[in-house]
Design a protein around this motif. Sequence first.
Motif, PDB file in Angstrom:
ATOM      1  N   SER A 146       0.785  -1.204   0.065  1.00 51.84           N
ATOM      2  CA  SER A 146      -0.039   0.144   0.200  1.00 51.84           C
ATOM      3  C   SER A 146       0.948   1.369   0.184  1.00 51.84           C
ATOM      4  N   ASP A 147       0.278   2.390  -0.322  1.00 49.56           N
ATOM      5  CA  ASP A 147       1.234   3.687  -0.145  1.00 49.56           C
ATOM      6  C   ASP A 147       1.717   3.820   1.064  1.00 49.56           C
ATOM      7  N   ASP A 148       0.898   3.708   2.069  1.00 50.96           N
ATOM      8  CA  ASP A 148       1.276   3.611   3.527  1.00 50.96           C
ATOM      9  C   ASP A 148       2.501   2.874   3.778  1.00 50.96           C
ATOM     10  N   GLU A 149       2.327   1.807   3.452  1.00 54.10           N
ATOM     11  CA  GLU A 149       3.600   0.850   3.476  1.00 54.10           C
ATOM     12  C   GLU A 149       4.744   1.139   2.941  1.00 54.10           C
ATOM     13  N   ILE A 150       4.532   1.730   1.702  1.00 57.00           N
ATOM     14  CA  ILE A 150       5.703   2.403   0.963  1.00 57.00           C
ATOM     15  C   ILE A 150       6.361   3.454   1.685  1.00 57.00           C
ATOM     16  N   TYR A 151       5.511   4.577   1.909  1.00 61.91           N
ATOM     17  CA  TYR A 151       6.176   5.632   2.476  1.00 61.91           C
ATOM     18  C   TYR A 151       6.882   5.255   3.971  1.00 61.91           C
ATOM     19  N   GLN A 152       6.212   4.347   4.616  1.00 63.62           N
ATOM     20  CA  GLN A 152       7.016   3.915   6.081  1.00 63.62           C
ATOM     21  C   GLN A 152       8.188   3.358   5.623  1.00 63.62           C
ATOM     22  N   LYS A 171      17.332   6.808   2.511  1.00 64.31           N
ATOM     23  CA  LYS A 171      17.662   8.277   2.061  1.00 64.31           C
ATOM     24  C   LYS A 171      17.814   8.450   0.781  1.00 64.31           C
ATOM     25  N   GLY A 172      17.277   9.280   0.222  1.00 66.49           N
ATOM     26  CA  GLY A 172      17.283   9.802  -1.247  1.00 66.49           C
ATOM     27  C   GLY A 172      16.319   8.941  -2.389  1.00 66.49           C
ATOM     28  N   TRP A 173      15.519   8.172  -1.718  1.00 66.93           N
ATOM     29  CA  TRP A 173      14.714   7.159  -2.387  1.00 66.93           C
ATOM     30  C   TRP A 173      13.115   8.140  -2.457  1.00 66.93           C
ATOM     31  N   LYS A 174      12.351   8.082  -3.696  1.00 68.59           N
ATOM     32  CA  LYS A 174      11.146   8.816  -3.447  1.00 68.59           C
ATOM     33  C   LYS A 174      10.037   7.754  -4.368  1.00 68.59           C
ATOM     34  N   TYR A 175       8.792   7.855  -4.085  1.00 67.22           N
ATOM     35  CA  TYR A 175       7.881   7.067  -4.519  1.00 67.22           C
ATOM     36  C   TYR A 175       7.271   7.760  -5.594  1.00 67.22           C
ATOM     37  N   ALA A 176       6.856   7.493  -6.860  1.00 64.76           N
ATOM     38  CA  ALA A 176       5.978   8.058  -7.940  1.00 64.76           C
ATOM     39  C   ALA A 176       5.795   6.946  -9.136  1.00 64.76           C
ATOM     40  N   SER A 177       4.631   7.343  -9.693  1.00 60.24           N
ATOM     41  CA  SER A 177       4.416   6.452 -10.836  1.00 60.24           C
ATOM     42  C   SER A 177       4.424   4.917 -10.790  1.00 60.24           C
ATOM     43  N   ASN A 178       3.974   4.605  -9.372  1.00 59.32           N
ATOM     44  CA  ASN A 178       3.991   2.975  -8.945  1.00 59.32           C
ATOM     45  C   ASN A 178       5.653   2.372  -8.838  1.00 59.32           C
ATOM     46  N   ALA A 179       6.406   3.310  -8.856  1.00 59.61           N
ATOM     47  CA  ALA A 179       7.867   2.616  -8.527  1.00 59.61           C
ATOM     48  C   ALA A 179       8.577   3.486  -7.518  1.00 59.61           C
ATOM     49  N   ILE A 180       9.626   3.022  -6.994  1.00 62.77           N
ATOM     50  CA  ILE A 180      10.581   3.889  -5.976  1.00 62.77           C
ATOM     51  C   ILE A 180      11.922   4.471  -7.029  1.00 62.77           C
ATOM     52  N   HIS A 181      12.371   5.506  -6.690  1.00 63.99           N
ATOM     53  CA  HIS A 181      13.093   5.858  -7.657  1.00 63.99           C
ATOM     54  C   HIS A 181      14.542   6.958  -6.716  1.00 63.99           C
ATOM     55  N   THR A 182      15.700   6.656  -7.485  1.00 62.40           N
ATOM     56  CA  THR A 182      16.736   7.203  -6.916  1.00 62.40           C
ATOM     57  C   THR A 182      17.605   7.629  -7.899  1.00 62.40           C
TER      58      THR A 182
END
Length: 96
Positions: free
Chosen positions: A5-11, A17-28
């Motif tokens: 879930s989005d909540d699980e991902i953000y947690q 550090k330095g990773w972000k969530y967008a467009s159904n993926a995590i990015h760095t």
Amino acid sequence: MEKLSDDEIYQKLEELKGWKYASNAIHTSFQFDNFKDAFTVMTRIAFEAEAHQHHPNWGNVYNELEISLSTHDAGGVTEKDFKLANAIEGIVEAKN
């Protein structure tokens, strides 16, 4: 693998550090001193990705490496993505 879930991902991102969530993926992205250093890290990540049987979407221009992780079969981010992200962080930290 079950999509998180989005909540699980953000947690979980609080630990990366330095990773972000967008467009159904995590990015760095990472910057290195030169192309050789970037490519060396990419090679190490490639071997780790094979071991995990999970492969990043990534791009490299000179000394910059951009990485996106998503589990396509699950339609989004799963625990598998976070395991590989943590392995990637370990590889980059070892390089530095």
